[in-house]
Design a protein around this motif. Sequence first.
Motif, mmCIF file in Angstrom:
data_model
loop_
_atom_site.group_PDB
_atom_site.id
_atom_site.type_symbol
_atom_site.label_atom_id
_atom_site.label_comp_id
_atom_site.label_asym_id
_atom_site.label_seq_id
_atom_site.Cartn_x
_atom_site.Cartn_y
_atom_site.Cartn_z
ATOM 1 N N ALA A 1 46.227 -38.499 9.979
ATOM 2 C CA ALA A 1 46.032 -38.655 11.423
ATOM 3 C C ALA A 1 44.982 -37.665 11.921
ATOM 4 C CB ALA A 1 47.363 -38.439 12.140
ATOM 5 N N LEU A 2 45.123 -36.400 11.517
ATOM 6 C CA LEU A 2 44.135 -35.401 11.926
ATOM 7 C C LEU A 2 42.756 -35.741 11.369
ATOM 8 C CD1 LEU A 2 43.571 -32.675 13.331
ATOM 9 C CD2 LEU A 2 44.005 -31.575 11.119
ATOM 10 N N GLY A 3 42.699 -36.144 10.105
ATOM 11 C CA GLY A 3 41.417 -36.477 9.494
ATOM 12 C C GLY A 3 40.712 -37.612 10.205
ATOM 13 N N ASN A 4 41.461 -38.614 10.643
ATOM 14 C CA ASN A 4 40.871 -39.716 11.399
ATOM 15 C C ASN A 4 40.257 -39.218 12.710
ATOM 16 O OD1 ASN A 4 41.160 -42.803 10.685
ATOM 17 N ND2 ASN A 4 42.880 -41.759 9.702
ATOM 18 N N ILE A 5 40.955 -38.316 13.374
ATOM 19 C CA ILE A 5 40.505 -37.851 14.681
ATOM 20 C C ILE A 5 39.244 -37.001 14.570
ATOM 21 C CG2 ILE A 5 41.125 -36.355 16.630
ATOM 22 C CD1 ILE A 5 44.047 -37.298 16.163
ATOM 23 N N ILE A 6 39.154 -36.159 13.547
ATOM 24 C CA ILE A 6 38.058 -35.188 13.493
ATOM 25 C C ILE A 6 36.839 -35.674 12.715
ATOM 26 C CG2 ILE A 6 39.730 -33.320 13.684
ATOM 27 C CD1 ILE A 6 39.154 -32.654 10.735
ATOM 28 N N GLU A 7 36.945 -36.818 12.036
ATOM 29 C CA GLU A 7 35.855 -37.263 11.167
ATOM 30 C C GLU A 7 34.516 -37.319 11.900
ATOM 31 O OE1 GLU A 7 34.064 -38.943 7.595
ATOM 32 O OE2 GLU A 7 35.807 -37.683 8.026
ATOM 33 N N ALA A 8 34.489 -37.988 13.048
ATOM 34 C CA ALA A 8 33.220 -38.131 13.773
ATOM 35 C C ALA A 8 32.749 -36.795 14.340
ATOM 36 C CB ALA A 8 33.368 -39.155 14.891
ATOM 37 N N LEU A 9 33.692 -35.947 14.736
ATOM 38 C CA LEU A 9 33.299 -34.622 15.234
ATOM 39 C C LEU A 9 32.546 -33.844 14.159
ATOM 40 C CD1 LEU A 9 36.427 -33.326 17.193
ATOM 41 C CD2 LEU A 9 34.219 -33.986 18.141
ATOM 42 N N VAL A 10 33.061 -33.888 12.934
ATOM 43 C CA VAL A 10 32.460 -33.115 11.842
ATOM 44 C C VAL A 10 31.177 -33.767 11.342
ATOM 45 C CG1 VAL A 10 32.830 -32.303 9.486
ATOM 46 C CG2 VAL A 10 34.695 -32.156 11.162
ATOM 47 N N VAL A 11 31.212 -35.090 11.143
ATOM 48 C CA VAL A 11 30.094 -35.787 10.518
ATOM 49 C C VAL A 11 28.972 -36.070 11.513
ATOM 50 C CG1 VAL A 11 29.398 -37.905 9.324
ATOM 51 C CG2 VAL A 11 31.567 -36.798 8.748
ATOM 52 N N VAL A 12 29.327 -36.532 12.699
ATOM 53 C CA VAL A 12 28.312 -36.940 13.672
ATOM 54 C C VAL A 12 27.867 -35.773 14.542
ATOM 55 C CG1 VAL A 12 27.804 -38.491 15.607
ATOM 56 C CG2 VAL A 12 29.200 -39.296 13.688
ATOM 57 N N LYS A 13 28.833 -35.050 15.086
ATOM 58 C CA LYS A 13 28.498 -33.959 16.004
ATOM 59 C C LYS A 13 28.315 -32.619 15.312
ATOM 60 C CE LYS A 13 29.910 -35.575 20.506
ATOM 61 N NZ LYS A 13 30.518 -35.158 21.788
ATOM 62 N N LYS A 14 28.605 -32.571 13.999
ATOM 63 C CA LYS A 14 28.420 -31.347 13.213
ATOM 64 C C LYS A 14 29.247 -30.181 13.745
ATOM 65 C CE LYS A 14 25.342 -33.704 10.948
ATOM 66 N NZ LYS A 14 25.728 -34.341 9.666
ATOM 67 N N VAL A 15 30.426 -30.493 14.285
ATOM 68 C CA VAL A 15 31.322 -29.445 14.762
ATOM 69 C C VAL A 15 31.949 -28.770 13.547
ATOM 70 C CG1 VAL A 15 33.440 -28.995 16.067
ATOM 71 C CG2 VAL A 15 31.789 -30.684 16.906
ATOM 72 N N PRO A 16 32.003 -27.430 13.507
ATOM 73 C CA PRO A 16 32.647 -26.747 12.385
ATOM 74 C C PRO A 16 34.086 -27.208 12.199
ATOM 75 C CG PRO A 16 31.417 -25.181 13.731
ATOM 76 C CD PRO A 16 31.403 -26.488 14.469
ATOM 77 N N LEU A 17 34.524 -27.262 10.940
ATOM 78 C CA LEU A 17 35.824 -27.831 10.618
ATOM 79 C C LEU A 17 36.957 -27.175 11.385
ATOM 80 C CD1 LEU A 17 37.515 -29.785 8.956
ATOM 81 C CD2 LEU A 17 37.566 -28.066 7.128
ATOM 82 N N GLU A 18 36.979 -25.859 11.440
ATOM 83 C CA GLU A 18 38.073 -25.157 12.120
ATOM 84 C C GLU A 18 38.115 -25.526 13.605
ATOM 85 O OE1 GLU A 18 39.625 -20.561 12.868
ATOM 86 O OE2 GLU A 18 38.128 -20.982 11.320
#
Length: 259
Positions: A109-126
Amino acid sequence: MTGEPAVRTVDLCKRFGDLEVLRGVNLDVEPGGVLCVIGPSGSGKSTLLRCLAYLEEDFTGRIYLEGELLGRVERNGALEPVQGEALRRVQSKVGMVFQNFNLWPHKSALGNIIEALVVVKKVPLEEAEAVGDELLARVGLSDKRNDYPSRLSGGQQQRVAIARALAMRPRIMLFDEVTSALDPELVGEVLHVMKQLAEEGMTMLVVTHEMTFASRVANRVVFMDQGLIVEQGAPAQVLKNPSQARTKEFLSQVAHEEI
């Protein structure tokens, strides 16, 4: 600009081959407004949302999001397609939630939510995980953080999908029949999250067959048929005292609770 609609369509038309699905849709949605779109299958409701999300690019007419043209630029009185950052900036104003969840089965569930943040927006994982945890709490799923979609009910999956759309911080949310694939007992938990968003002032366009939700949450209801807006107005007017014969006919055939 003061008074600018959050969403405006001007003579919006869309064809699939010889089939004209949208036939000149003119629509305004005020900032913070909740517009529910109702109508029979094939009336153009979902296509309208897909055009607003720019998932359908080949339309005619104009779409404005907070006063900015979507997917077009005007040069010498003519509209030309626009790509790249100019498109992404306007397109990012919109988040969309679909009928069938569309979650990645191999991500939690968390991975689904953050995928675009990390991959598209380049937001740091933490940082992305902190946003994800906040959104999971917002939709009542903190305890499902590490669960995969196969371990979630349909209602829980749809709430994760809503959280995923919210992660990109859209200003306008589109919901396309998001409860129609759910068992009846799971519908309420999704509608509750949507009602909370409305109360928080999110601009929302909701294609729905949930007439009770439309009557209680929407500022305005639009009835579409054959690619046209047949009737629109306050929920009490459209749902309880429609002026158009086609609206009356449709509502008479829809099984729903008292609205």
